[in-house]
Design an enzyme around this catalytic site. Structure first.
Site, short mmCIF file in Angstrom:
data_model
loop_
_atom_site.label_atom_id
_atom_site.label_comp_id
_atom_site.label_asym_id
_atom_site.label_seq_id
_atom_site.Cartn_x
_atom_site.Cartn_y
_atom_site.Cartn_z
N SER A 143 0.80 -1.14 0.16
CA SER A 143 0.03 -0.09 -0.22
C SER A 143 0.71 1.34 -0.04
O SER A 143 1.94 1.21 -0.07
CB SER A 143 -0.87 0.01 1.09
OG SER A 143 -0.17 0.46 2.43
N LYS A 144 0.17 2.36 0.02
CA LYS A 144 0.86 3.68 -0.25
C LYS A 144 1.96 3.75 0.92
O LYS A 144 3.10 4.54 0.46
CB LYS A 144 -0.19 4.91 0.06
CG LYS A 144 -0.62 4.97 -1.44
CD LYS A 144 -1.17 6.64 -1.26
CE LYS A 144 -1.54 6.96 -2.56
NZ LYS A 144 -3.13 7.28 -2.64
N ARG A 145 1.65 3.37 2.03
CA ARG A 145 2.87 3.82 2.91
C ARG A 145 4.13 2.94 2.59
O ARG A 145 5.31 3.04 3.38
CB ARG A 145 2.39 3.24 4.40
CG ARG A 145 2.28 1.90 4.70
CD ARG A 145 1.29 1.80 5.97
NE ARG A 145 0.98 0.35 6.01
CZ ARG A 145 1.41 -0.50 6.46
NH1 ARG A 145 2.69 -0.52 6.68
NH2 ARG A 145 0.99 -1.92 6.34
#
Length: 489
Positions: free
Chosen positions: A254-256
């Site tokens: 995911s984005k993180r």
RNA sequence: GGCGCAUUCGUCUAGCGGCCUAGGACGCGUCCCUCUCAAGGACGAGAUCACCGGUUCGAAUCCGGUAUGCGCUACCA
């Protein structure tokens, strides 16, 4: 003769094109191309609330960038359209009507609040959460009363209470579920849109999809789909659930974890051929050695049998290595063309635009084997585009040198530059190398000082190649400027 | 909690009963090359094949259990 291979990539336009989704698209595309079948793109825009403007275009852009052309779908059309689920609502409604009339589905008037409370209660009592089937056997009168009260129902599937549902997964083998663990899931939402489950099986059937290849997260919902196919009297397609792509901490990417959109990789300067090759190897392999493969080789050798069953962590280091390799494989001119937009974007605004193509052509060979991603090109070559260098004067003074010996070295260099008849790499090196000796310096020291004077940094492309690109005059100016700085210090 | 899937070097993976004292790649370390950085070359460290039982003359490979991880468990896909 077996049915033709027809596979589909069915993204939902609720965000950017995630590398996991793109990998799924890639595998579908590879499977289709390998078998001479069709690759179809279908947009699953049934979640009105989560719809993101521009997402469809971003997804299609990602596909195009990787060269994953589709035979049917948005833009190109096809015989099985429309390819947006929001334009196929009548089909889902028709299916729903059939299911209800056959006794396979029913209206549910439960409010979201009631459902939420029910689930909270179930979790509290350590019960598996799931619909309690309160509306499963409502009488005609009860339904009418709810309708009269203005309640808009959802339609739920009447899941068999007993028995098992099984199917063959092409990658994982036979998978069996107890029907009792499957609740009466929603088919049609109260806004008139179908849920994924309904829309999916209706479309896959009418679009004559032969193989459903999707991420493993869908494995658990497959028995629902099988049940739906049975209720509708449709032959189910073959299923193949692909391993997921994880972040370095083993959780869903995911984005993180950094860049996750394929578009971001493009913007960071990864080549499409790198992404194609790298993504192909995430969950698939040819043998124990082969890693670098052209797209036609992957198409030729791709097979479901060699898809791994284990989730894979996205290894950024390896991606970088592979991109460097593909950059080096580019012809000089091809490299220039790919680099141009990144130089244009990355170079200081003070550099005159448009960039001189001729000059860029001279520079790029200096860095082609030094770059891993295209975005670092501007930083690698910036000193060649500006007039004033910015560096600390003490960088000029190398290990074991003094300001005085450095000044002497620079002066000697300046003089040598003046007298060099031919301004070429070999000639320059032949002239400067002995000079180090004469100055009592090691070549590393002497060249290091010159390097800082010429490039403003301690790390750069080879000195003499750089000097030739810059030209005699600018080299002299830079040495002069270095002298001035050093004397002022 | 329930259900499902998975489990080989830090990571990507090869392996589908004897060829495995487990192979390759990235990364890491040392060395060579060398004007720096890369690139290239050589070498090396790194996996009791999650664990425990079983089947077998023989198991990383087959079976069972356990553990762990991940996924699903929405009027999201």
């Amino acid at each position: 003769m077996t049915n033709p291979v027809r596979v589909r990539f069915a993204p939902s336009p609720t965000g950017y094109p995630h590398v996991g989704n793109i990998r799924t698209a890639l595998f579908n595309w590879l499977f289709a191309r390998h078998h001479g079948g069709s690759f179809i793109v279908r947009i699953e825009d049934t979640d009105v609330a989560r719809k993101v403007e521009g997402a469809v275009e971003a997804i299609l852009d990602g596909l195009r960038w990787l060269g994953l052309d589709w035979d049917e779908g948005p833009v190109v059309g096809g015989d099985y359209g429309p390819y947006f689920q929001s334009q196929r609502l009548d089909r889902y409604h028709e299916a729903t009507r059939r299911l209800i009339s056959q006794g396979n589905a029913y209206n549910c008037y439960c409010s979201p609040q009631r459902l939420e409370e029910m689930r909270a209660e179930q979790t509290k009592n350590k019960q598996p959460p799931g619909y309690d089937r309160q509306c499963r056997n409502l009488s005609r009168e009860e339904c009418a009363r709810a309708e009269a009260a203005g309640v808009v129902p959802v339609v739920r599937f009447k899941t068999p209470l007993a028995g098992q549902t099984r199917f063959q997964d092409l990658i994982r083998g036979e998978v069996v579920f107890e029907n009792s663990t499957i609740d009466d899931f929603v088919l049609l939402k109260s806004d008139g849109y179908p849920t994924y489950h309904l829309a999916n099986i209706v479309d896959d059937h009418f679009m004559e999809i032969s193989h459903v290849m999707r991420a493993e997260e869908w494995l658990s919902s497959t028995p629902r789909h099988v049940l739906l196919y049975q209720a509708m009297g449709f032959d189910p397609p073959q299923f193949a659930h692909l391993p997921m792509i994880l972040g370095p901490d083993r959780s869903k990417l995911s984005k993180r974890h950094g860049a996750v959109s394929i578009i971001e990789y493009r913007e960071q300067g990864y080549l499409p051929e790198t992404m194609f090759n790298f993504l192909s190897l995430l969950g698939w392999s040819l043998d124990d050695k082969t890693e670098i493969m052209s797209r036609s080789e992957v198409v030729r050798d791709f097979s479901l049998e060699r898809i791994s069953r284990t989730a894979a962590i996205f290894n950024k280091d390896k991606l970088d290595w592979m991109n460097g390799l593909y950059i080096r494989k580019l012809s000089p001119e091809e490299f220039v063309q790919r680099a141009l937009p990144f130089l244009d974007k990355g170079l200081s605004p003070e550099v005159k635009r448009p960039l001189s193509l001729d000059y860029v052509r001279q520079i790029m060979p200096l860095v082609q084997e030094r770059a891993k991603i295209l975005t670092e090109l501007a930083d690698l070559t910036g000193f060649l585009f500006v007039d004033q260098l910015d560096y600390k004067p003490d960088l000029l003074v190398g290990k074991g040198m003094t300001p005085e010996s450095t000044i002497k070295a620079l002066e000697a260099g300046r003089a040598k530059l003046q007298e060099s008849a031919v301004f070429e790499i070999e000639a320059l090196e032949m002239a400067f190398r002995p000079l180090a000796d004469a100055l009592g310096l090691k070549t590393g020291q002497f060249f290091g000082t010159l390097r800082v004077a010429i490039t403003g940094r301690t790390v750069s492309p080879p000195l003499f190649q750089t000097m030739v690109v810059l030209g005699r005059e600018r080299c002299q100016q830079r040495i002069e400027a270095a002298l001035v700085r050093l004397r002022a210090a």
